[in-house]
Motif scaffolding. Structure first.
Motif, PDB file in Angstrom:
ATOM      1  N   GLY A  86     -15.477  -3.357 -27.825  1.00  0.00           N
ATOM      2  CA  GLY A  86     -16.148  -3.920 -26.662  1.00  0.00           C
ATOM      3  C   GLY A  86     -15.591  -5.256 -26.190  1.00  0.00           C
ATOM      4  N   LEU A  87     -14.718  -5.889 -26.988  1.00  0.00           N
ATOM      5  CA  LEU A  87     -14.138  -7.163 -26.557  1.00  0.00           C
ATOM      6  C   LEU A  87     -12.912  -6.901 -25.687  1.00  0.00           C
ATOM      7  CD1 LEU A  87     -14.296  -9.388 -29.759  1.00  0.00           C
ATOM      8  CD2 LEU A  87     -15.818  -9.390 -27.792  1.00  0.00           C
ATOM      9  N   ILE A  88     -12.764  -7.696 -24.654  1.00  0.00           N
ATOM     10  CA  ILE A  88     -11.624  -7.586 -23.752  1.00  0.00           C
ATOM     11  C   ILE A  88     -10.719  -8.788 -23.996  1.00  0.00           C
ATOM     12  CG2 ILE A  88     -10.912  -7.562 -21.330  1.00  0.00           C
ATOM     13  CD1 ILE A  88     -13.714  -6.378 -20.720  1.00  0.00           C
ATOM     14  N   PRO A  89      -9.431  -8.543 -24.218  1.00  0.00           N
ATOM     15  CA  PRO A  89      -8.524  -9.679 -24.442  1.00  0.00           C
ATOM     16  C   PRO A  89      -8.502 -10.604 -23.220  1.00  0.00           C
ATOM     17  CG  PRO A  89      -7.375  -7.575 -24.740  1.00  0.00           C
ATOM     18  CD  PRO A  89      -8.737  -7.266 -24.245  1.00  0.00           C
ATOM     19  N   PHE A  90      -8.460 -11.889 -23.469  1.00  0.00           N
ATOM     20  CA  PHE A  90      -8.454 -12.882 -22.398  1.00  0.00           C
ATOM     21  C   PHE A  90      -7.298 -13.832 -22.618  1.00  0.00           C
ATOM     22  CE2 PHE A  90      -9.670 -17.077 -20.799  1.00  0.00           C
ATOM     23  CZ  PHE A  90      -9.905 -16.770 -19.473  1.00  0.00           C
ATOM     24  N   THR A  91      -6.432 -13.943 -21.639  1.00  0.00           N
ATOM     25  CA  THR A  91      -5.337 -14.907 -21.694  1.00  0.00           C
ATOM     26  C   THR A  91      -5.286 -15.634 -20.363  1.00  0.00           C
ATOM     27  OG1 THR A  91      -3.735 -13.293 -20.886  1.00  0.00           O
ATOM     28  CG2 THR A  91      -3.949 -13.506 -23.276  1.00  0.00           C
ATOM     29  N   ILE A  92      -4.820 -16.862 -20.420  1.00  0.00           N
ATOM     30  CA  ILE A  92      -4.684 -17.653 -19.201  1.00  0.00           C
ATOM     31  C   ILE A  92      -3.383 -18.440 -19.295  1.00  0.00           C
ATOM     32  CG2 ILE A  92      -6.039 -19.561 -20.124  1.00  0.00           C
ATOM     33  CD1 ILE A  92      -7.058 -20.002 -17.223  1.00  0.00           C
ATOM     34  N   ASP A  93      -2.643 -18.447 -18.215  1.00  0.00           N
ATOM     35  CA  ASP A  93      -1.382 -19.182 -18.142  1.00  0.00           C
ATOM     36  C   ASP A  93      -1.647 -20.462 -17.350  1.00  0.00           C
ATOM     37  OD1 ASP A  93       1.164 -20.132 -17.909  1.00  0.00           O
ATOM     38  OD2 ASP A  93       1.960 -18.412 -16.810  1.00  0.00           O
ATOM     39  N   LEU A  94      -1.512 -21.605 -18.005  1.00  0.00           N
ATOM     40  CA  LEU A  94      -1.801 -22.877 -17.370  1.00  0.00           C
ATOM     41  C   LEU A  94      -0.568 -23.523 -16.741  1.00  0.00           C
ATOM     42  CD1 LEU A  94      -4.240 -24.347 -20.026  1.00  0.00           C
ATOM     43  CD2 LEU A  94      -4.801 -23.314 -17.831  1.00  0.00           C
ATOM     44  N   THR A  95       0.542 -22.793 -16.664  1.00  0.00           N
ATOM     45  CA  THR A  95       1.776 -23.351 -16.124  1.00  0.00           C
ATOM     46  C   THR A  95       1.578 -23.869 -14.705  1.00  0.00           C
ATOM     47  OG1 THR A  95       3.022 -21.790 -17.473  1.00  0.00           O
ATOM     48  CG2 THR A  95       4.212 -22.874 -15.709  1.00  0.00           C
ATOM     49  N   PHE A  96       0.966 -23.076 -13.843  1.00  0.00           N
ATOM     50  CA  PHE A  96       0.747 -23.495 -12.463  1.00  0.00           C
ATOM     51  C   PHE A  96      -0.144 -24.729 -12.410  1.00  0.00           C
ATOM     52  CE2 PHE A  96      -1.846 -23.475  -8.609  1.00  0.00           C
ATOM     53  CZ  PHE A  96      -0.854 -23.611  -7.654  1.00  0.00           C
TER      54      PHE A  96
ATOM     55  N   GLU B 129      -0.599 -27.018 -14.666  1.00  0.00           N
ATOM     56  CA  GLU B 129       0.119 -28.186 -15.183  1.00  0.00           C
ATOM     57  C   GLU B 129       1.082 -28.724 -14.123  1.00  0.00           C
ATOM     58  OE1 GLU B 129       1.441 -31.267 -17.703  1.00  0.00           O
ATOM     59  OE2 GLU B 129      -0.397 -30.103 -17.570  1.00  0.00           O
ATOM     60  N   ALA B 130       1.773 -27.848 -13.421  1.00  0.00           N
ATOM     61  CA  ALA B 130       2.676 -28.280 -12.352  1.00  0.00           C
ATOM     62  C   ALA B 130       1.879 -28.964 -11.238  1.00  0.00           C
ATOM     63  CB  ALA B 130       3.459 -27.093 -11.812  1.00  0.00           C
TER      64      ALA B 130
ATOM     65  N   VAL C 183      -0.326 -36.404  -9.944  1.00  0.00           N
ATOM     66  CA  VAL C 183      -0.089 -37.713 -10.567  1.00  0.00           C
ATOM     67  C   VAL C 183       1.004 -38.455  -9.813  1.00  0.00           C
ATOM     68  CG1 VAL C 183       0.818 -38.862 -12.636  1.00  0.00           C
ATOM     69  CG2 VAL C 183      -0.928 -37.093 -12.858  1.00  0.00           C
ATOM     70  N   VAL C 184       2.112 -37.790  -9.532  1.00  0.00           N
ATOM     71  CA  VAL C 184       3.211 -38.427  -8.805  1.00  0.00           C
ATOM     72  C   VAL C 184       2.752 -38.844  -7.406  1.00  0.00           C
ATOM     73  CG1 VAL C 184       5.508 -38.057  -7.825  1.00  0.00           C
ATOM     74  CG2 VAL C 184       5.008 -37.302 -10.148  1.00  0.00           C
ATOM     75  N   ALA C 185       1.980 -38.006  -6.749  1.00  0.00           N
ATOM     76  CA  ALA C 185       1.471 -38.353  -5.421  1.00  0.00           C
ATOM     77  C   ALA C 185       0.541 -39.565  -5.492  1.00  0.00           C
ATOM     78  CB  ALA C 185       0.741 -37.157  -4.808  1.00  0.00           C
ATOM     79  N   ALA C 186      -0.275 -39.640  -6.536  1.00  0.00           N
ATOM     80  CA  ALA C 186      -1.203 -40.759  -6.686  1.00  0.00           C
ATOM     81  C   ALA C 186      -0.465 -42.073  -6.959  1.00  0.00           C
ATOM     82  CB  ALA C 186      -2.198 -40.469  -7.800  1.00  0.00           C
ATOM     83  N   LEU C 187       0.696 -41.986  -7.595  1.00  0.00           N
ATOM     84  CA  LEU C 187       1.475 -43.195  -7.858  1.00  0.00           C
ATOM     85  C   LEU C 187       2.000 -43.802  -6.565  1.00  0.00           C
ATOM     86  CD1 LEU C 187       3.435 -42.038 -11.009  1.00  0.00           C
ATOM     87  CD2 LEU C 187       1.615 -43.740 -10.916  1.00  0.00           C
TER      88      LEU C 187
END
Length: 83
Positions: free
Chosen positions: A8-18, A20-21, A27-31
């Motif tokens: 009954g469990l469904i695998p869950f994955t998330i890619d945080l690459t986007f 993080e970019a 951050v660069v814009a705020a500087l």
């Protein structure tokens, strides 16, 4: 976890690459356009030099021990403490 052991469990994955970019871009814009990374680095180096200047002999001994142990960074480029 093996799905056979968890029906009954469904695998869950998330890619945080986007995300993080996007975060880095924000951050660069705020500087802002006037931020000068070399000036910031020079300021940090000057502050570090001031922090450990004019130590008395006992303070210098302790400082040298902490540098030798890798607790505090030394004078080498990068100045990152080990472990």
């Amino acid at each position: 976890m093996n799905q056979d052991n968890a029906p009954g469990l469904i695998p869950f994955t998330i890619d945080l690459t986007f995300e993080e970019a996007r975060r880095r871009a924000e951050v660069v814009a705020a500087l802002g356009p006037d931020w000068d990374p070399m000036a910031a680095l020079r300021g940090e180096q000057e502050a570090y030099a001031l922090l450990y200047s004019d130590l008395d002999p006992e303070q210098q001994r302790v400082y040298d021990e902490l540098v030798a142990a890798g607790v505090l960074p030394g004078e080498e480029p990068g100045r990152a403490a080990t472990d």
